[in-house]
Design an enzyme around this catalytic site. Structure first.
Site, short mmCIF file in Angstrom:
data_model
loop_
_atom_site.label_atom_id
_atom_site.label_comp_id
_atom_site.label_asym_id
_atom_site.label_seq_id
_atom_site.Cartn_x
_atom_site.Cartn_y
_atom_site.Cartn_z
N TRP A 160 10.32 55.52 93.82
CA TRP A 160 11.78 56.03 93.33
C TRP A 160 11.11 57.31 93.92
CZ3 TRP A 160 8.67 59.89 91.60
CH2 TRP A 160 7.30 59.57 90.88
N ASN A 161 9.68 58.22 94.55
CA ASN A 161 9.27 59.05 94.21
C ASN A 161 9.47 59.53 96.55
OD1 ASN A 161 7.40 56.96 95.51
ND2 ASN A 161 5.72 58.84 95.80
N LYS A 184 15.22 46.23 97.75
CA LYS A 184 15.53 46.16 95.76
C LYS A 184 15.11 47.62 96.10
CE LYS A 184 13.32 46.75 92.27
NZ LYS A 184 14.03 47.44 91.84
N PRO A 185 15.85 48.69 96.02
CA PRO A 185 14.79 50.14 95.42
C PRO A 185 14.70 50.24 93.97
CG PRO A 185 17.41 50.23 95.85
CD PRO A 185 17.26 48.56 95.85
N ASP A 186 13.90 51.08 93.65
CA ASP A 186 13.52 50.89 91.77
C ASP A 186 14.77 51.78 91.31
OD1 ASP A 186 10.82 52.66 90.40
OD2 ASP A 186 12.55 53.34 90.41
N GLY A 235 4.57 51.05 95.83
CA GLY A 235 5.42 51.02 94.56
C GLY A 235 2.94 51.04 94.36
N SER A 236 2.71 50.95 92.99
CA SER A 236 1.39 51.47 91.99
C SER A 236 0.80 49.98 92.41
CB SER A 236 1.70 51.34 90.57
OG SER A 236 2.80 49.76 90.62
N GLU A 257 1.65 48.41 100.23
CA GLU A 257 1.41 50.59 100.28
C GLU A 257 1.06 50.69 98.63
OE1 GLU A 257 0.46 51.99 102.79
OE2 GLU A 257 1.46 50.51 103.72
N LEU A 258 -0.10 51.02 97.73
CA LEU A 258 -0.13 51.62 96.84
C LEU A 258 -0.51 52.78 96.63
CD1 LEU A 258 -1.65 47.57 96.39
CD2 LEU A 258 0.51 48.88 95.92
N CYS A 291 2.21 59.54 97.07
CA CYS A 291 0.28 58.43 97.02
C CYS A 291 -0.44 59.63 97.28
CB CYS A 291 1.24 57.35 97.43
SG CYS A 291 1.81 57.63 99.46
P1 NAD Z 1 6.01 50.68 90.33
O1 NAD Z 1 4.76 50.03 91.06
O2 NAD Z 1 6.19 51.08 88.67
O3 NAD Z 1 7.20 50.62 91.13
C1 NAD Z 1 7.52 50.14 92.29
C2 NAD Z 1 9.04 49.02 92.40
O4 NAD Z 1 8.26 47.68 92.06
C3 NAD Z 1 10.11 49.31 91.78
O5 NAD Z 1 11.88 49.02 92.97
C4 NAD Z 1 9.57 48.82 90.57
O6 NAD Z 1 11.02 48.26 90.32
C5 NAD Z 1 9.72 47.04 91.24
N1 NAD Z 1 8.94 46.60 90.11
C6 NAD Z 1 8.18 46.60 89.41
N2 NAD Z 1 7.60 45.26 88.65
C7 NAD Z 1 7.93 44.71 89.35
C8 NAD Z 1 7.64 43.16 89.63
N3 NAD Z 1 7.19 42.97 88.82
N4 NAD Z 1 7.93 43.03 90.26
C9 NAD Z 1 8.39 42.83 91.66
N5 NAD Z 1 8.61 44.32 91.58
C10 NAD Z 1 8.76 44.79 90.97
O7 NAD Z 1 5.42 51.69 91.20
P2 NAD Z 1 6.36 53.25 91.21
O8 NAD Z 1 5.89 54.31 90.18
O9 NAD Z 1 7.78 53.07 91.34
O10 NAD Z 1 5.44 54.35 92.24
C11 NAD Z 1 4.46 55.29 91.84
C12 NAD Z 1 3.42 54.67 92.78
O11 NAD Z 1 3.18 54.15 93.87
C13 NAD Z 1 1.89 55.30 92.97
O12 NAD Z 1 1.03 54.25 92.17
C14 NAD Z 1 1.53 55.58 93.87
O13 NAD Z 1 0.38 55.67 94.03
C15 NAD Z 1 2.29 54.68 95.00
N6 NAD Z 1 3.07 54.51 95.89
C16 NAD Z 1 2.52 54.38 97.20
C17 NAD Z 1 2.74 54.58 98.77
C18 NAD Z 1 2.11 53.94 100.09
O14 NAD Z 1 2.66 54.95 101.12
N7 NAD Z 1 0.89 53.74 99.68
C19 NAD Z 1 4.18 55.44 98.74
C20 NAD Z 1 4.32 55.69 97.28
C21 NAD Z 1 3.96 55.59 96.12
#
Ligand code: NAD
Length: 521
Positions: A160-161, A184-186, A235-236, A257-258, A291
């Site tokens: 979402w960020n 699949k966006p957030d 994501g995370s 990308e985490l 991130c």
């Molecule tokens: P998140 O991992 O909770 O969610 C990211 C996406 O994954 C969302 O669309 C969510 O719906 C989906 N998701 C959740 N559970 C899932 C599952 N079991 N299977 C498949 N998809 C699933 O992350 P967040 O809280 O939205 O974002 C913040 C994190 O993302 C932070 O840790 C940040 O550092 C990281 N991030 C990394 C980068 C990068 O380029 N390295 C960029 C932006 C954010």
């Protein structure tokens, strides 16, 4: 709480965007909130695993046709998209701000990023995707050509960020390579990607080639990963591991990308005022929900007092507020969950001995999720935020005795996403950069220099990720490379009779070849 500004985007506009989601009939709605005041601004369909499977099937058949388009026709779509995004900048900024609550200048970074990405790949895709001659097994006798074919359907899961950059900028190279995309966006920020989808269609992208499914990640993730030919996840780290496990079970290639816990190093010869201004941007851009933002600062003792004073002064000068204009520097956090995490991290650090140099409190008077840009010092190693990513506007300041100590402590992390080095001697900065375990290092900048250098790869070492975005790698990862080797004369295998002579001849051939490569340029 003062009255939060209401979104300039009308409910009708958002309802129209929601209609771009693949399944429409009889789906319960997923509410989307404006972080500025937590009001519900719209709803999107709560898709089911079956909806994901249909979206993948539709994408596949649309993609088969799209992949036959001449590359110049595909690139023309994205050249038009570049112009459309810049022409409609203000409307797009309104949508991004509405669902993220970020400051307008932070939203602008996304708009500039997506236009840059569209331009870059529109200009480079043809050359990068073109078939290339490679050195054959026996030069002149064996002809070898490397081809790049689209993988098929790419699944993109985004956070979402940065709801535009991390979903749409990531989709552009995948589409240009001739793939279909299912995004699949957030859950909290689907409208930005839907806005871009509508504009891409107006720019000539065929319907169904780019599908958006909205809903819960844990429910939709598995069917998406199961159905597609490549997964790009941002994501995370925690969810990234789950995605990698599922992708591994299906032998589906993926990039991840985490998270990060990114360090900034202020060397003893740094321009302290410049470093302080850079650190403010690095720590508090997008209210720290970035991130690649900085959460640890290692400052050399020779300049520690001067840097601390300048950094605190600059941070206190930031304006924090809600507004759909450029009138303030820092916006809101996304939601209650994140606000509580930030509060817990700071309280825990303070209980364990940290001092607050600036900020350190929520600002419910501005909106439900605002939190002040916060600088901590004397953070102890047992504090949760000493190692864990906060993903909010909180940074820990540490004094070090030497550059070696700064490097060692910067590398003492499970993460390796981004880093920043400040020094007046750029060569020295580059030497320090080479010793840092981070996928991108910025010398005399915090994060934007490396991110915006789109010709160069971007991604994480260690627990910060697998694979890279940007540059040629960010395009070619969405292709299957294929080598076609044509043997023009004879067979590359031992003859039925005379194997000894063949062995001697092959050995002599290899020796000569090595010799030739030593003397020829
Ligand atoms: P998140 O991992 O909770 O969610 C990211 C996406 O994954 C969302 O669309 C969510 O719906 C989906 N998701 C959740 N559970 C899932 C599952 N079991 N299977 C498949 N998809 C699933 O992350 P967040 O809280 O939205 O974002 C913040 C994190 O993302 C932070 O840790 C940040 O550092 C990281 N991030 C990394 C980068 C990068 O380029 N390295 C960029 C932006 C954010």
């Amino acid at each position: 709480m003062t009255d939060a500004p209401s979104t300039p985007v009308s409910r009708d506009e958002l309802d129209e965007l929601a209609r771009l989601v693949t399944p429409l009939d009889d789906r319960p709605g997923l509410e989307v909130h404006a972080p500025y005041d937590d009001s519900v601004v719209g709803t999107v369909p709560l898709c089911t695993p079956d909806d994901v499977r249909s979206a993948v099937a539709e994408a596949k058949s649309a993609g088969d046709e799209w992949s036959t388009w001449p590359i110049e026709d595909r690139t023309a779509v994205f050249a038009r998209f570049h112009d459309a995004v810049l022409d409609q900048r203000e409307a797009l900024l309104d949508v991004i701000q509405t669902e993220t609550g970020k400051a307008r200048a932070d939203a602008l970074e996304e708009v500039l990023d997506v236009a840059t990405t569209a331009r870059y790949y529109a200009n480079h895709a043809e050359r990068e995707l073109a078939s290339k001659r490679r050195v054959g097994a026996i030069p002149l006798v064996t002809k070898a050509v490397e081809h790049h074919h689209p993988v098929g359907v790419v699944g993109i899961i985004s956070p979402w960020n940065y709801p535009l950059s991390l979903s749409v900028s990531e989709s552009i190279p995948a589409l240009l390579a001739g793939n279909a995309v299912v995004l699949k966006p957030d859950e909290g920020t689907p409208f930005t990607a839907l806005w871009a989808l509508g504009v891409l269609r107006e720019c000539g992208l065929p319907d169904d080639v780019f599908q958006v499914v909205t809903g819960e990640g844990p429910r939709l993730g598995e069917p998406l990963i199961e159905g597609v030919d490549y997964v790009s996840f941002t994501g995370s780290t925690e969810v990234g591991r789950t995605v990698a496990e599922t992708a591994g079970r299906h032998l589906t290639d993926c990039s991840l990308e985490l998270g990060g816990k990114n360090p900034l190093l202020v060397l003893d010869d740094a321009d302290v005022e410049k470093a302080a201004r850079g650190a403010v941007r690095g720590c508090f851009a997008n209210a720290g929900q970035l991130c690649i933002s900085i959460e640890r600062i290692y400052v050399h003792e020779a300049v520690a007092d001067e840097f601390r004073d300048a950094f605190v002064r600059e941070t206190r000068g930031l304006t924090l507020d809600a507004g759909y204009d450029y009138g303030h520097d820092v916006g809101s956090l996304l939601d209650r969950e994140l606000l509580e995490k930030v509060e817990t991290h700071v309280e825990d650090a303070v209980e364990k001995g940290a001092s607050v140099l600036s900020g350190g409190r929520a600002r419910p008077d501005l909106g439900p999720y605002f939190y002040e840009p916060t600088i901590l010092t004397d953070v102890t190693p047992d504090a949760t935020l000493a190692d864990e990513e906060t993903f909010g506007p909180v940074v820990s300041l540490y004094e070090v005795e030497s550059v070696s100590e700064a490097i060692e402590r910067a590398n003492d992390s499970a993460y390796g996403l981004n880093a920043s080095v400040w020094t007046k001697q750029t060569q020295r900065g580059e030497q320090v950069a080479a010793r840092l375990e981070a996928g991108t290092v910025n010398v005399n900048d915090a994060y934007a220099a490396a991110w915006a250098s789109i010709d160069a790869p971007m991604g994480g070492m260690k627990d910060s990720g697998v694979g890279r975005r940007h540059g040629r790698h960010g395009l070619l990862k969405y292709t299957e490379s294929q080598t076609v080797a044509t043997q023009r004369v004879g067979l590359l295998s031992p003859p039925k009779r005379g194997k000894q002579a063949w062995a001697n001849g092959a050995t002599l051939g290899l020796r000569l070849w090595k010799r030739l490569t030593e003397v020829l340029p």
